[in-house]
Design a protein around this motif. Structure first.
Motif, mmCIF file in Angstrom:
data_model
loop_
_atom_site.group_PDB
_atom_site.id
_atom_site.type_symbol
_atom_site.label_atom_id
_atom_site.label_comp_id
_atom_site.label_asym_id
_atom_site.label_seq_id
_atom_site.Cartn_x
_atom_site.Cartn_y
_atom_site.Cartn_z
ATOM 1 N N ASP A 126 0.900 -1.058 -0.081
ATOM 2 C CA ASP A 126 -0.026 -0.122 0.030
ATOM 3 C C ASP A 126 1.047 1.210 -0.126
ATOM 4 O OD1 ASP A 126 -1.831 2.206 0.317
ATOM 5 O OD2 ASP A 126 -2.414 1.396 2.327
ATOM 6 N N ALA A 127 1.002 2.021 -1.074
ATOM 7 C CA ALA A 127 1.803 3.093 -1.311
ATOM 8 C C ALA A 127 1.011 4.462 -0.939
ATOM 9 C CB ALA A 127 2.156 3.113 -2.667
ATOM 10 N N SER A 128 -0.214 4.510 -0.572
ATOM 11 C CA SER A 128 -1.019 5.575 -0.200
ATOM 12 C C SER A 128 -0.509 6.681 0.741
ATOM 13 C CB SER A 128 -2.443 5.270 0.294
ATOM 14 O OG SER A 128 -2.353 4.737 1.384
ATOM 15 N N LYS A 129 0.510 6.379 1.623
ATOM 16 C CA LYS A 129 1.102 7.213 2.450
ATOM 17 C C LYS A 129 2.040 8.046 2.115
ATOM 18 C CE LYS A 129 -0.826 4.689 6.632
ATOM 19 N NZ LYS A 129 -0.209 3.532 7.424
ATOM 20 N N VAL A 130 2.944 7.427 1.078
ATOM 21 C CA VAL A 130 4.018 8.026 0.861
ATOM 22 C C VAL A 130 3.849 8.920 -0.536
ATOM 23 C CG1 VAL A 130 5.357 6.210 1.571
ATOM 24 C CG2 VAL A 130 4.645 6.110 -0.666
ATOM 25 N N PRO A 131 4.855 9.961 -0.551
ATOM 26 C CA PRO A 131 4.962 10.960 -1.900
ATOM 27 C C PRO A 131 5.430 10.046 -2.830
ATOM 28 C CG PRO A 131 6.701 11.421 -0.282
ATOM 29 C CD PRO A 131 5.944 10.358 0.501
ATOM 30 N N ASP A 132 4.922 10.259 -4.027
ATOM 31 C CA ASP A 132 5.253 9.766 -5.257
ATOM 32 C C ASP A 132 6.719 10.268 -5.771
ATOM 33 O OD1 ASP A 132 5.079 7.737 -7.361
ATOM 34 O OD2 ASP A 132 3.845 8.927 -8.270
ATOM 35 N N THR A 133 7.571 10.000 -5.070
ATOM 36 C CA THR A 133 9.059 10.287 -5.625
ATOM 37 C C THR A 133 9.524 9.828 -6.731
ATOM 38 O OG1 THR A 133 10.057 8.988 -3.891
ATOM 39 C CG2 THR A 133 9.476 11.200 -3.329
ATOM 40 N N PRO A 134 10.554 10.129 -7.567
ATOM 41 C CA PRO A 134 10.871 9.755 -8.715
ATOM 42 C C PRO A 134 11.635 8.183 -8.258
ATOM 43 C CG PRO A 134 11.429 11.991 -8.773
ATOM 44 C CD PRO A 134 11.153 11.534 -7.410
ATOM 45 N N VAL A 135 11.949 7.259 -8.886
ATOM 46 C CA VAL A 135 12.609 6.191 -8.882
ATOM 47 C C VAL A 135 13.874 6.574 -9.838
ATOM 48 C CG1 VAL A 135 12.701 3.658 -9.467
ATOM 49 C CG2 VAL A 135 10.815 4.261 -8.363
ATOM 50 N N LEU A 136 15.024 6.139 -9.418
ATOM 51 C CA LEU A 136 16.215 6.451 -10.282
ATOM 52 C C LEU A 136 16.914 5.499 -11.054
ATOM 53 C CD1 LEU A 136 18.059 8.402 -7.335
ATOM 54 C CD2 LEU A 136 16.776 9.361 -9.104
ATOM 55 N N ARG A 137 17.394 5.687 -12.193
ATOM 56 C CA ARG A 137 18.007 4.727 -12.874
ATOM 57 C C ARG A 137 19.292 4.348 -12.166
ATOM 58 N NH1 ARG A 137 16.249 3.171 -17.612
ATOM 59 N NH2 ARG A 137 15.306 5.430 -17.871
ATOM 60 N N GLY A 138 19.551 3.389 -11.633
ATOM 61 C CA GLY A 138 20.578 2.992 -10.984
ATOM 62 C C GLY A 138 21.999 2.670 -11.483
ATOM 63 N N GLY A 139 21.584 2.097 -12.658
ATOM 64 C CA GLY A 139 22.890 1.362 -13.402
ATOM 65 C C GLY A 139 22.403 0.505 -14.378
ATOM 66 N N PRO A 140 23.278 0.194 -15.375
ATOM 67 C CA PRO A 140 22.798 -0.867 -16.317
ATOM 68 C C PRO A 140 22.665 -2.422 -16.051
ATOM 69 C CG PRO A 140 25.139 -0.130 -16.808
ATOM 70 C CD PRO A 140 24.720 0.684 -15.561
ATOM 71 N N VAL A 141 23.393 -2.708 -14.810
ATOM 72 C CA VAL A 141 23.453 -3.995 -14.557
ATOM 73 C C VAL A 141 22.095 -4.222 -13.668
ATOM 74 C CG1 VAL A 141 24.875 -5.813 -13.186
ATOM 75 C CG2 VAL A 141 26.016 -3.994 -14.230
ATOM 76 N N GLU A 142 21.460 -5.531 -13.885
ATOM 77 C CA GLU A 142 20.234 -5.906 -13.088
ATOM 78 C C GLU A 142 19.459 -4.676 -13.054
ATOM 79 O OE1 GLU A 142 20.331 -9.008 -10.288
ATOM 80 O OE2 GLU A 142 22.687 -8.813 -10.298
ATOM 81 N N PRO A 143 18.901 -4.074 -14.191
ATOM 82 C CA PRO A 143 17.860 -2.964 -14.247
ATOM 83 C C PRO A 143 16.575 -3.112 -13.499
ATOM 84 C CG PRO A 143 18.038 -3.935 -16.289
ATOM 85 C CD PRO A 143 19.247 -4.637 -15.678
ATOM 86 N N ARG A 144 16.201 -4.540 -13.153
ATOM 87 C CA ARG A 144 15.115 -4.837 -12.531
ATOM 88 C C ARG A 144 15.118 -4.845 -11.275
ATOM 89 N NH1 ARG A 144 10.781 -6.034 -16.225
ATOM 90 N NH2 ARG A 144 9.553 -7.234 -14.378
ATOM 91 N N ARG A 145 16.503 -4.849 -10.546
ATOM 92 C CA ARG A 145 16.753 -4.990 -9.202
ATOM 93 C C ARG A 145 16.807 -3.786 -8.359
ATOM 94 N NH1 ARG A 145 22.091 -8.074 -6.708
ATOM 95 N NH2 ARG A 145 21.472 -7.786 -4.301
ATOM 96 N N GLY A 146 16.084 -3.790 -7.308
ATOM 97 C CA GLY A 146 15.865 -2.561 -6.604
ATOM 98 C C GLY A 146 16.819 -2.433 -5.498
ATOM 99 N N PHE A 147 17.302 -1.265 -5.208
ATOM 100 C CA PHE A 147 18.249 -0.626 -4.156
ATOM 101 C C PHE A 147 17.647 0.618 -3.590
ATOM 102 C CE2 PHE A 147 20.549 -3.180 -7.258
ATOM 103 C CZ PHE A 147 21.517 -3.978 -6.254
ATOM 104 N N VAL A 148 17.889 0.809 -2.012
ATOM 105 C CA VAL A 148 17.632 2.071 -1.473
ATOM 106 C C VAL A 148 18.661 2.414 -0.852
ATOM 107 C CG1 VAL A 148 15.957 3.081 0.298
ATOM 108 C CG2 VAL A 148 15.195 0.994 -1.131
ATOM 109 N N LEU A 149 19.431 3.673 -1.131
ATOM 110 C CA LEU A 149 20.244 4.336 -0.313
ATOM 111 C C LEU A 149 19.483 5.142 0.800
ATOM 112 C CD1 LEU A 149 22.283 5.797 -3.421
ATOM 113 C CD2 LEU A 149 23.201 4.196 -1.540
#
Length: 186
Positions: A62-85
Motif C-alpha cells: 500500500d503506497a497511499s501514505k508516501v509521496p510519489d518520488t521518482p525512482v532512479l536509474r541506478g545503473g545498467p546491471v540488473e535493471p529490475r533489481r531495486g536498491f535503497v540508499l
C-alpha cells in the motif's frame, strides 16, 4: 609495497571524456569498493514514467501514505533489481552501512517500512546498479572517465537529481562548466 586504495562511501562523477555514454553526466554513490571489485548506484537520472508509488504497488505494498518520488536509474546491471540508499536512522534486513552517513538496502523490508512511514527519514530508490570487476574501476580512474568526490549525505539526499553532477563538482571546488573532454598535448 603499495597498499590498494578503496573508495566506498564516495561519489564518482563522470568526466566529459567518459567513453560509455550510458554514464554521461552521471553521479554514482560508490557503495562497495574492495579487492574483488566495486558497486555503485547512479543517483543522477530519474526513470521516466515510474514513481515510488507504482513501484511499491507492483509488490502489493500500500503506497497511499508516501509521496510519489521518482525512482532512479541506478545503473545498467540488473535493471529490475531495486536498491535503497538511505540515512542510518533505519537498519533492517540485509542493510549494509556504506559510510558514516548512509546505508544501502535491497530487500522488501525497507520498502514496506517506507510505505508504513517507519522507514528511514531520507532515502533514494533506484533500479539497477553499476558494477566493476577486480581492478576494473581502478583502471578506469587512471583515465578520463571518473572524478572522485567526498561522499556527503546532504548532496546525496537533498540536491535535485538533475543538479547533483554540477553541485558535487562545485562542492569539490570544480566549476563543471569549464570541464572539457579529451587530453591536450604539450
Amino acid at each position: 609495497m603499495d597498499q590498494a586504495q578503496f573508495y566506498g562511501g564516495n561519489f564518482l562523477l563522470a568526466l566529459p571524456g567518459m567513453q560509455d555514454q550510458r554514464f554521461d553526466h552521471s553521479v554514482l554513490a560508490l557503495c562497495v569498493h574492495d579487492a574483488d571489485g566495486a558497486l555503485g548506484i547512479a543517483v543522477s537520472e530519474e526513470m521516466e514514467g515510474l514513481g515510488l508509488r507504482e513501484l511499491l504497488e507492483s509488490f502489493d505494498i500500500d503506497a497511499s501514505k508516501v509521496p510519489d518520488t521518482p525512482v532512479l536509474r541506478g545503473g545498467p546491471v540488473e535493471p529490475r533489481r531495486g536498491f535503497v540508499l538511505h540515512s542510518l536512522d533505519w537498519a533492517g534486513q540485509d542493510m549494509m552501512q556504506v559510510n558514516d552517513q548512509w546505508g544501502l538496502s535491497g530487500s522488501l523490508d525497507i520498502l514496506k517500512a517506507i510505505a508504513e512511514l517507519r522507514g528511514p527519514s531520507r532515502y533514494l530508490v533506484a533500479l539497477g546498479y553499476a558494477g566493476w570487476g577486480a581492478g576494473q574501476l581502478e583502471e578506469e580512474m587512471t583515465g578520463e572517465s571518473w572524478f572522485l568526490a567526498p561522499g556527503n549525505a546532504d548532496l546525496l539526499f537533498d540536491t535535485p537529481t538533475r543538479r547533483k553532477w554540477s553541485a558535487i563538482f562545485a562542492a569539490s571546488g570544480v566549476d563543471s562548466t569549464h570541464l572539457v573532454g579529451g587530453a591536450g598535448l604539450a
